[in-house]
Write a protein that holds these residues in place. Structure first.
Motif, mmCIF file in Angstrom:
data_model
loop_
_atom_site.group_PDB
_atom_site.id
_atom_site.type_symbol
_atom_site.label_atom_id
_atom_site.label_comp_id
_atom_site.label_asym_id
_atom_site.label_seq_id
_atom_site.Cartn_x
_atom_site.Cartn_y
_atom_site.Cartn_z
ATOM 1 N N LYS A 153 -14.494 7.228 14.959
ATOM 2 C CA LYS A 153 -13.277 8.045 14.945
ATOM 3 C C LYS A 153 -12.058 7.205 14.585
ATOM 4 C CE LYS A 153 -14.911 11.344 18.416
ATOM 5 N NZ LYS A 153 -14.722 11.830 19.785
ATOM 6 N N THR A 154 -11.965 6.018 15.157
ATOM 7 C CA THR A 154 -10.838 5.123 14.868
ATOM 8 C C THR A 154 -10.827 4.740 13.399
ATOM 9 O OG1 THR A 154 -10.868 4.247 17.122
ATOM 10 C CG2 THR A 154 -9.793 2.894 15.440
ATOM 11 N N ASN A 155 -11.988 4.382 12.861
ATOM 12 C CA ASN A 155 -12.054 3.975 11.457
ATOM 13 C C ASN A 155 -11.744 5.143 10.516
ATOM 14 O OD1 ASN A 155 -12.567 1.329 12.104
ATOM 15 N ND2 ASN A 155 -14.777 1.498 11.837
ATOM 16 N N ILE A 156 -12.169 6.341 10.877
ATOM 17 C CA ILE A 156 -11.814 7.516 10.065
ATOM 18 C C ILE A 156 -10.304 7.713 10.098
ATOM 19 C CG2 ILE A 156 -11.923 10.043 9.958
ATOM 20 C CD1 ILE A 156 -14.867 9.827 10.829
ATOM 21 N N HIS A 157 -9.729 7.658 11.284
ATOM 22 C CA HIS A 157 -8.278 7.859 11.438
ATOM 23 C C HIS A 157 -7.494 6.803 10.655
ATOM 24 C CE1 HIS A 157 -4.546 9.073 13.333
ATOM 25 N NE2 HIS A 157 -4.332 7.819 13.676
ATOM 26 N N ARG A 158 -7.853 5.543 10.823
ATOM 27 C CA ARG A 158 -7.147 4.462 10.131
ATOM 28 C C ARG A 158 -7.364 4.537 8.617
ATOM 29 N NH1 ARG A 158 -8.467 -0.454 14.369
ATOM 30 N NH2 ARG A 158 -7.034 0.261 15.987
ATOM 31 N N GLY A 159 -8.569 4.887 8.213
ATOM 32 C CA GLY A 159 -8.856 5.042 6.784
ATOM 33 C C GLY A 159 -8.022 6.145 6.165
ATOM 34 N N LEU A 160 -7.861 7.254 6.889
ATOM 35 C CA LEU A 160 -7.037 8.360 6.385
ATOM 36 C C LEU A 160 -5.568 7.954 6.291
ATOM 37 C CD1 LEU A 160 -8.664 11.398 8.233
ATOM 38 C CD2 LEU A 160 -8.822 10.826 5.799
ATOM 39 N N ILE A 161 -5.095 7.180 7.259
ATOM 40 C CA ILE A 161 -3.714 6.692 7.210
ATOM 41 C C ILE A 161 -3.519 5.809 5.974
ATOM 42 C CG2 ILE A 161 -2.053 5.145 8.329
ATOM 43 C CD1 ILE A 161 -3.098 6.246 11.037
ATOM 44 N N LEU A 162 -4.460 4.901 5.731
ATOM 45 C CA LEU A 162 -4.372 4.035 4.553
ATOM 46 C C LEU A 162 -4.419 4.854 3.260
ATOM 47 C CD1 LEU A 162 -6.691 1.104 5.681
ATOM 48 C CD2 LEU A 162 -4.212 0.998 5.346
ATOM 49 N N LEU A 163 -5.262 5.879 3.235
ATOM 50 C CA LEU A 163 -5.333 6.746 2.053
ATOM 51 C C LEU A 163 -4.008 7.462 1.810
ATOM 52 C CD1 LEU A 163 -8.819 8.483 2.117
ATOM 53 C CD2 LEU A 163 -7.918 6.955 0.390
ATOM 54 N N ARG A 164 -3.423 7.978 2.886
ATOM 55 C CA ARG A 164 -2.131 8.671 2.739
ATOM 56 C C ARG A 164 -1.079 7.735 2.155
ATOM 57 N NH1 ARG A 164 -3.252 10.775 8.165
ATOM 58 N NH2 ARG A 164 -4.219 12.803 7.859
ATOM 59 N N LYS A 165 -1.049 6.508 2.655
ATOM 60 C CA LYS A 165 -0.077 5.534 2.138
ATOM 61 C C LYS A 165 -0.334 5.255 0.663
ATOM 62 C CE LYS A 165 0.800 3.023 6.441
ATOM 63 N NZ LYS A 165 0.593 1.755 7.156
ATOM 64 N N THR A 166 -1.586 5.043 0.314
ATOM 65 C CA THR A 166 -1.947 4.740 -1.072
ATOM 66 C C THR A 166 -1.573 5.895 -1.994
ATOM 67 O OG1 THR A 166 -3.813 3.402 -0.314
ATOM 68 C CG2 THR A 166 -3.849 4.133 -2.607
ATOM 69 N N ILE A 167 -1.898 7.096 -1.586
ATOM 70 C CA ILE A 167 -1.629 8.268 -2.436
ATOM 71 C C ILE A 167 -0.127 8.505 -2.531
ATOM 72 C CG2 ILE A 167 -1.900 10.771 -2.571
ATOM 73 C CD1 ILE A 167 -4.772 10.301 -1.478
ATOM 74 N N LYS A 168 0.580 8.307 -1.425
ATOM 75 C CA LYS A 168 2.036 8.481 -1.439
ATOM 76 C C LYS A 168 2.672 7.457 -2.402
ATOM 77 C CE LYS A 168 4.072 9.885 2.348
ATOM 78 N NZ LYS A 168 4.679 9.908 3.693
ATOM 79 N N GLU A 169 2.194 6.214 -2.369
ATOM 80 C CA GLU A 169 2.710 5.189 -3.277
ATOM 81 C C GLU A 169 2.426 5.553 -4.734
ATOM 82 O OE1 GLU A 169 0.960 1.479 -2.118
ATOM 83 O OE2 GLU A 169 2.056 1.414 -0.215
ATOM 84 N N ASP A 170 1.235 6.073 -5.008
ATOM 85 C CA ASP A 170 0.891 6.457 -6.362
ATOM 86 C C ASP A 170 1.792 7.580 -6.859
ATOM 87 O OD1 ASP A 170 -1.091 4.582 -6.456
ATOM 88 O OD2 ASP A 170 -2.753 5.994 -6.164
ATOM 89 N N CYS A 171 2.077 8.537 -5.982
ATOM 90 C CA CYS A 171 2.946 9.658 -6.370
ATOM 91 C C CYS A 171 4.367 9.170 -6.661
ATOM 92 C CB CYS A 171 2.981 10.728 -5.279
ATOM 93 S SG CYS A 171 1.417 11.606 -5.103
ATOM 94 N N ILE A 172 4.851 8.227 -5.862
ATOM 95 C CA ILE A 172 6.205 7.716 -6.056
ATOM 96 C C ILE A 172 6.280 6.877 -7.332
ATOM 97 C CG2 ILE A 172 7.925 6.096 -5.119
ATOM 98 C CD1 ILE A 172 7.041 7.079 -2.308
ATOM 99 N N ASN A 173 5.246 6.103 -7.607
ATOM 100 C CA ASN A 173 5.229 5.233 -8.788
ATOM 101 C C ASN A 173 5.081 5.980 -10.096
ATOM 102 O OD1 ASN A 173 5.567 2.979 -7.187
ATOM 103 N ND2 ASN A 173 3.364 2.582 -7.030
ATOM 104 N N GLU A 174 4.607 7.212 -10.065
ATOM 105 C CA GLU A 174 4.387 7.953 -11.306
ATOM 106 C C GLU A 174 5.611 8.568 -11.823
ATOM 107 O OE1 GLU A 174 1.268 10.776 -10.621
ATOM 108 O OE2 GLU A 174 -0.237 9.237 -10.643
#
Length: 174
Positions: A153-174
């Motif tokens: 559960k912790t790894n899923i939660h942390r992985g989702l947080i990292l994904l959100r950050k990555t996707i948010k950065e990609d959206c801002i950079n585009e």
């Protein structure tokens, strides 16, 4: 014949029962292997090695009902061994990915999401792939990865947080 009966027969050395079980699991196993090694040739090699390892060690299976999760664990270990053996990082080839994943994932954004998942650390990638791409329950993932459910559960939660950050950065950079 139920899968549990087939597993019991396979454990006693019935190769036909084992073959029937593998026929049922092969697509799921190939998809997981492809997620790890990122190319068809290596995925087929990992799948083949998994079948061999499962065949020679099926008599050691403790619970017949966990055959599928036991097999997935063998595949993941085989894929990780293969990656270590090759000792390489393979960038994802977008055309190859689209050809393999297209029937299952069509929108462009979901392919970007898959790429983002594959760039995560191994512990996050494993749980997210098993949870969201293979539809395993948290309890099954814990059994496959041989770790506590809380860790999953912790790894899923942390992985989702990292994904959100990555996707948010990609959206801002585009």
């Amino acid at each position: 014949m139920s899968d549990v009966k087939k597993v019991q027969k396979a454990m006693k050395g019935n190769h036909k029962a084992f073959q029937d079980l593998m026929e049922k699991e092969k697509v799921k196993l190939y998809k997981i292997a492809f997620m790890y090694v990122k190319n068809e040739e290596d995925a087929l090699e990992v799948f083949q090695e998994t079948v061999y390892r499962a065949l020679i060690s099926i008599k050691n299976l403790k619970e017949e009902r966990y055959f599928s999760t036991w097999l997935a664990r063998i595949l993941i270990n085989t894929a990780l061994d293969h990656i270590k053996k090759k000792n390489r990082v393979v960038p994802m080839d977008r055309d190859l990915l689209e050809n393999k994943v297209k029937p299952y994932i069509t929108p462009e954004k979901e392919i970007d999401l898959l790429e983002a998942v594959m760039e995560l650390d191994e512990k996050y990638k494993s749980v997210l792939v098993l949870r969201y791409y293979q539809d395993y329950a948290i309890k099954q993932i814990a059994e496959i990865l041989e770790c506590p459910e809380g860790t999953v559960k912790t790894n899923i939660h942390r992985g989702l947080i990292l994904l959100r950050k990555t996707i948010k950065e990609d959206c801002i950079n585009e």
